[in-house]
Write an enzyme that holds these catalytic residues in place. Structure first.
Site, PDB file in Angstrom:
ATOM      1  N   TYR A 231      31.926  42.998  45.803  1.00 15.48           N
ATOM      2  CA  TYR A 231      33.322  42.603  46.009  1.00 15.48           C
ATOM      3  C   TYR A 231      33.580  41.186  45.505  1.00 15.48           C
ATOM      4  CZ  TYR A 231      37.873  42.345  48.377  1.00 15.48           C
ATOM      5  OH  TYR A 231      39.199  42.201  48.663  1.00 15.48           O
TER       6      TYR A 231
ATOM      7  N   GLU B  21      37.782  39.331  37.969  1.00 19.30           N
ATOM      8  CA  GLU B  21      39.217  39.578  37.820  1.00 19.30           C
ATOM      9  C   GLU B  21      39.991  38.271  37.691  1.00 19.30           C
ATOM     10  OE1 GLU B  21      40.318  42.029  41.128  1.00 19.30           O
ATOM     11  OE2 GLU B  21      38.700  43.445  40.728  1.00 19.30           O
TER      12      GLU B  21
END
Length: 244
Positions: A166, A173
């Site tokens: 994660y 991103e």
């Protein structure tokens, strides 16, 4: 948000809790099994493509181009998950699922596809790798759960690997969006300026900055929520193993 967050809540609710919701019918279950098998296979294709390209080139730079088409196809295919929730064959929030899926589709098409200059960035490989590992585990988890034969290893991986994947995905991103900003500002990509007949303006550059800022409150909430779900799902099993 990162792939590791996607679907964790609904999977956790199906694993724990005193009340068990009625599952989908036989036809819906068969469809969901096929869907999850296809998606698992698709992300495995992406994983194999990354490994083969790395071995052939001897470098991890620019590996995105070797898996660009399957990545776009299978990530876009995740839009069906919103429909699954909407029609009720998957007991999950349409809003939450929609947000999670659309955020990744947005990054795939509106950032990485649309701004070719960022496709060679190492940050793209960072989130693609995180997505790939996460999705192979996630879709495998759903497949075996639907078949009522969930191996503990997959269950453990589903609620453990996100601890690393994660943050890894989120970092990739954010770095990719950040790398896109100069090109968006220079070209005015997707921006709408005044005057125009609709009397409407939109600055894509500012929008991307807002997207990045939104990670600040969302990431910790989702991450620690998953930590709590991990304790609920795996806690009793791990405690039992320690006693033995």
């Amino acid at each position: 948000m990162s792939a590791a967050a996607q679907g964790t809540s609904k999977a956790a609710h199906s694993d724990v809790g005193p009340k068990k919701k009625k599952g989908p019918g036989a036809l819906a279950t068969a469809y969901l099994v096929i869907y999850n098998v296809v998606m698992t296979a698709g992300w495995l294709v992406i994983a194999v493509g990354l490994v083969r390209a790395y071995l052939a080139r001897g470098s991890y730079h620019g590996l995105y181009y070797s898996i660009e088409k399957p990545l776009k196809f299978f990530q876009t295919g995740a839009l069906l998950e919103i429909l699954h929730c909407a029609v009720g064959i998957v007991p999950s929030s349409v809003v939450l699922t929609g947000f999670q899926v659309m955020s990744r589709v947005f990054l795939t098409w509106a950032v990485t596809h649309s701004i070719r200059e960022v496709q060679s960035e190492d940050s793209v490989l960072l989130f693609v790798t995180a997505w790939t590992v996460t999705e192979i585990i996630r879709y495998s988890f759903y497949t075996f759960s639907l078949l009522n034969h969930l191996p503990y290893l997959i269950k453990w991986a589903r609620y453990t690997f996100f601890i690393v994947l994660y943050p890894m995905g989120v970092s990739g991103e954010l770095l990719t969006i950040y790398a896109a900003l100069p090109y968006v500002q220079k070209t005015g990509l997707y921006s709408v300026t005044l005057p125009n007949k609709y009397n409407f303006s939109f600055d894509y550059y500012s929008f991307l900055i807002l997207v990045m800022i939104s990670y600040i409150p969302l990431f910790p909430q989702l991450y620690f929520h998953m930590i709590r779900q991990r304790k609920k799902v795996l806690g009793h099993t791990e405690d039992y193993s320690k006693v033995e």
